[in-house]
Design a protein around this motif. Sequence first.
Motif, mmCIF file in Angstrom:
data_model
loop_
_atom_site.group_PDB
_atom_site.id
_atom_site.type_symbol
_atom_site.label_atom_id
_atom_site.label_comp_id
_atom_site.label_asym_id
_atom_site.label_seq_id
_atom_site.Cartn_x
_atom_site.Cartn_y
_atom_site.Cartn_z
ATOM 1 N N GLY A 255 0.949 -1.259 0.097
ATOM 2 C CA GLY A 255 -0.351 -0.467 0.001
ATOM 3 C C GLY A 255 1.033 1.148 0.175
ATOM 4 O O GLY A 255 1.933 1.269 -0.193
ATOM 5 N N PRO A 256 0.232 2.636 -0.155
ATOM 6 C CA PRO A 256 0.592 3.636 -0.174
ATOM 7 C C PRO A 256 2.200 3.984 1.114
ATOM 8 O O PRO A 256 3.586 4.520 1.142
ATOM 9 C CB PRO A 256 -0.443 4.964 0.601
ATOM 10 N N TYR A 257 1.889 3.167 2.453
ATOM 11 C CA TYR A 257 2.562 3.384 3.813
ATOM 12 C C TYR A 257 2.954 2.060 4.186
ATOM 13 O O TYR A 257 3.600 2.131 5.515
ATOM 14 C CB TYR A 257 1.876 4.090 4.631
ATOM 15 N N LEU B 102 -10.882 -6.617 4.321
ATOM 16 C CA LEU B 102 -10.823 -5.320 4.018
ATOM 17 C C LEU B 102 -9.919 -4.498 4.586
ATOM 18 O O LEU B 102 -9.560 -4.429 6.082
ATOM 19 C CB LEU B 102 -12.055 -4.612 3.806
ATOM 20 N N VAL B 103 -9.032 -3.677 3.483
ATOM 21 C CA VAL B 103 -8.489 -2.432 4.412
ATOM 22 C C VAL B 103 -9.684 -1.443 4.296
ATOM 23 O O VAL B 103 -9.815 -0.728 3.371
ATOM 24 C CB VAL B 103 -7.245 -2.121 3.686
ATOM 25 N N MET B 104 -9.311 -0.861 6.167
ATOM 26 C CA MET B 104 -10.558 -0.130 6.466
ATOM 27 C C MET B 104 -9.836 1.483 6.357
ATOM 28 O O MET B 104 -10.314 2.189 6.298
ATOM 29 C CB MET B 104 -11.093 -0.598 7.401
ATOM 30 N N GLN B 105 -8.137 1.287 6.951
ATOM 31 C CA GLN B 105 -7.567 2.573 6.876
ATOM 32 C C GLN B 105 -6.171 2.036 6.436
ATOM 33 O O GLN B 105 -6.088 1.371 7.134
ATOM 34 C CB GLN B 105 -8.200 2.854 7.855
ATOM 35 N N GLU B 106 -5.352 3.013 6.418
ATOM 36 C CA GLU B 106 -3.812 2.973 6.097
ATOM 37 C C GLU B 106 -3.627 4.267 5.237
ATOM 38 O O GLU B 106 -4.023 4.954 4.496
ATOM 39 C CB GLU B 106 -3.544 2.041 4.395
ATOM 40 N N LEU C 69 -5.324 -0.267 9.792
ATOM 41 C CA LEU C 69 -6.281 -1.909 9.727
ATOM 42 C C LEU C 69 -6.991 -2.172 8.749
ATOM 43 O O LEU C 69 -7.609 -1.551 7.684
ATOM 44 C CB LEU C 69 -7.847 -0.524 10.326
ATOM 45 N N LEU C 70 -7.165 -3.563 9.647
ATOM 46 C CA LEU C 70 -7.487 -4.591 8.240
ATOM 47 C C LEU C 70 -8.627 -5.342 9.002
ATOM 48 O O LEU C 70 -8.966 -5.497 10.569
ATOM 49 C CB LEU C 70 -6.605 -6.202 7.927
ATOM 50 N N GLN C 71 -10.197 -4.982 8.300
ATOM 51 C CA GLN C 71 -11.009 -5.601 8.630
ATOM 52 C C GLN C 71 -11.620 -6.898 8.480
ATOM 53 O O GLN C 71 -11.485 -7.108 6.766
ATOM 54 C CB GLN C 71 -11.831 -5.138 9.692
ATOM 55 N N SER C 72 -12.008 -8.334 9.024
ATOM 56 C CA SER C 72 -12.863 -9.075 8.466
ATOM 57 C C SER C 72 -14.092 -8.570 7.927
ATOM 58 O O SER C 72 -14.792 -7.622 8.108
ATOM 59 C CB SER C 72 -13.627 -10.501 8.831
ATOM 60 N N SER D 44 -5.152 -4.233 13.681
ATOM 61 C CA SER D 44 -4.532 -2.690 13.842
ATOM 62 C C SER D 44 -3.174 -2.540 13.944
ATOM 63 O O SER D 44 -2.492 -3.704 14.977
ATOM 64 C CB SER D 44 -5.396 -2.108 15.062
ATOM 65 N N VAL D 45 -1.995 -2.334 13.397
ATOM 66 C CA VAL D 45 -0.915 -1.610 13.576
ATOM 67 C C VAL D 45 -0.459 -0.036 13.510
ATOM 68 O O VAL D 45 -1.385 0.628 12.964
ATOM 69 C CB VAL D 45 -0.696 -1.735 12.165
ATOM 70 N N ALA D 46 -0.788 0.177 15.021
ATOM 71 C CA ALA D 46 -0.046 2.017 15.439
ATOM 72 C C ALA D 46 0.818 2.010 16.058
ATOM 73 O O ALA D 46 1.204 1.115 16.670
ATOM 74 C CB ALA D 46 -1.980 1.873 16.220
ATOM 75 N N GLY D 47 1.549 3.285 15.562
ATOM 76 C CA GLY D 47 2.097 3.997 16.054
ATOM 77 C C GLY D 47 2.310 5.176 15.835
ATOM 78 O O GLY D 47 1.582 6.115 15.421
ATOM 79 N N ILE D 48 4.110 5.469 16.998
ATOM 80 C CA ILE D 48 3.087 7.160 16.781
ATOM 81 C C ILE D 48 5.170 7.025 17.608
ATOM 82 O O ILE D 48 5.809 6.088 17.981
ATOM 83 C CB ILE D 48 2.713 7.343 18.047
ATOM 84 N N GLY D 49 5.588 8.597 17.677
ATOM 85 C CA GLY D 49 7.335 8.677 17.675
ATOM 86 C C GLY D 49 7.155 9.841 18.403
ATOM 87 O O GLY D 49 6.102 10.630 18.890
ATOM 88 N N GLY D 50 8.352 10.406 19.035
ATOM 89 C CA GLY D 50 8.420 11.603 20.230
ATOM 90 C C GLY D 50 7.877 12.139 21.061
ATOM 91 O O GLY D 50 7.435 12.614 21.968
#
Length: 311
Positions: free
Chosen positions: A58-60, A70-74, A80-83, A91-97
């Motif tokens: 995908g783009p990211y 389905l890909v619900m959010q990217e 976010l992938l969902q049946s 859910s794969v979520a990250g943050i820095g700083g």
Amino acid sequence: MRFPRRWFLQLAGGATLPAALATAALLMSASTILPGSFAADCSAANCGAGQAMPFRQGPYFNHALPAGWLVMQENNTMLLLQSRDRAADISVAGIGGIKQHLTPEVFAFQRMAALRLTDVRFTSVVYIIPMAAYDGAAVMDVTYTAPNGRMRGLVVSNVATVYNGNIFDRTDGVMALVGAKERIWDAYSDWLPEVALQAVHTGPNPFDAPRREAERANQADQLASAHREWAKRTWDELVDYRSKIQADRNATPVGQQWYDNPYGGAPIRQSAGPAAIWINRNGQQLPTDDPSFDPRTPTDPEWQRLIPKRP
């Protein structure tokens, strides 16, 4: 090797974390690390219901996409992938700083709260070798409440503690959460976590963390390949560890039954919890707690429902 369960400390909002988080005993030691490298191909022995799964760039993110999902959010901080029946998701979520020291457990709890998941409870913790560019990681069994109901699953949390010389600068982290409605989690638990582990951010500035941008440029394929090796090694070792624990306890699997293979193959043993389990010709399964759910679409018609074997 045994990883003892820990006592729990009640947190605000009904969540629980191990009481050991309040002490220096939380630091990872050699005796509590699963040793660790993701073969490109999988076999029937280690893929199960998740076999023959395509990867999507995908783009990211570069990630596997289960059939019927389905890909619900990217975006730069979230995948976010969902049946299709909305009974399971990744859910794969990250943050820095982040300007505070965080352990993998606390980081995961904070990210889950940010996703508006409530009543989060970690029921076990296993420390693992972290993914590339991170220095601490843990795998936790988890239960939580999502908008579509009570969920069970697994969360893998990686953190990087960044210093400016000898002075703490920030914490960067990424969490992979896989969950399903409690009734059907057992039908997903032996293959869906590995799918979640395989997801990797391939962009130049992952999770808005100002770290190693130049090194990542134009290296999406190499990054994805190296990450899959880590994911495969980590999942195989975790499965092996848990199998040994189960054998030590002489536990016999309960709540499972045999199903006829609608495509003429060998019978299939799977959880008896879901209201229905659908399977396609590639062996990929889609459990659901909705007996009326039908995953077949005009563009994806090759699904059949598993029928319990008669005694």
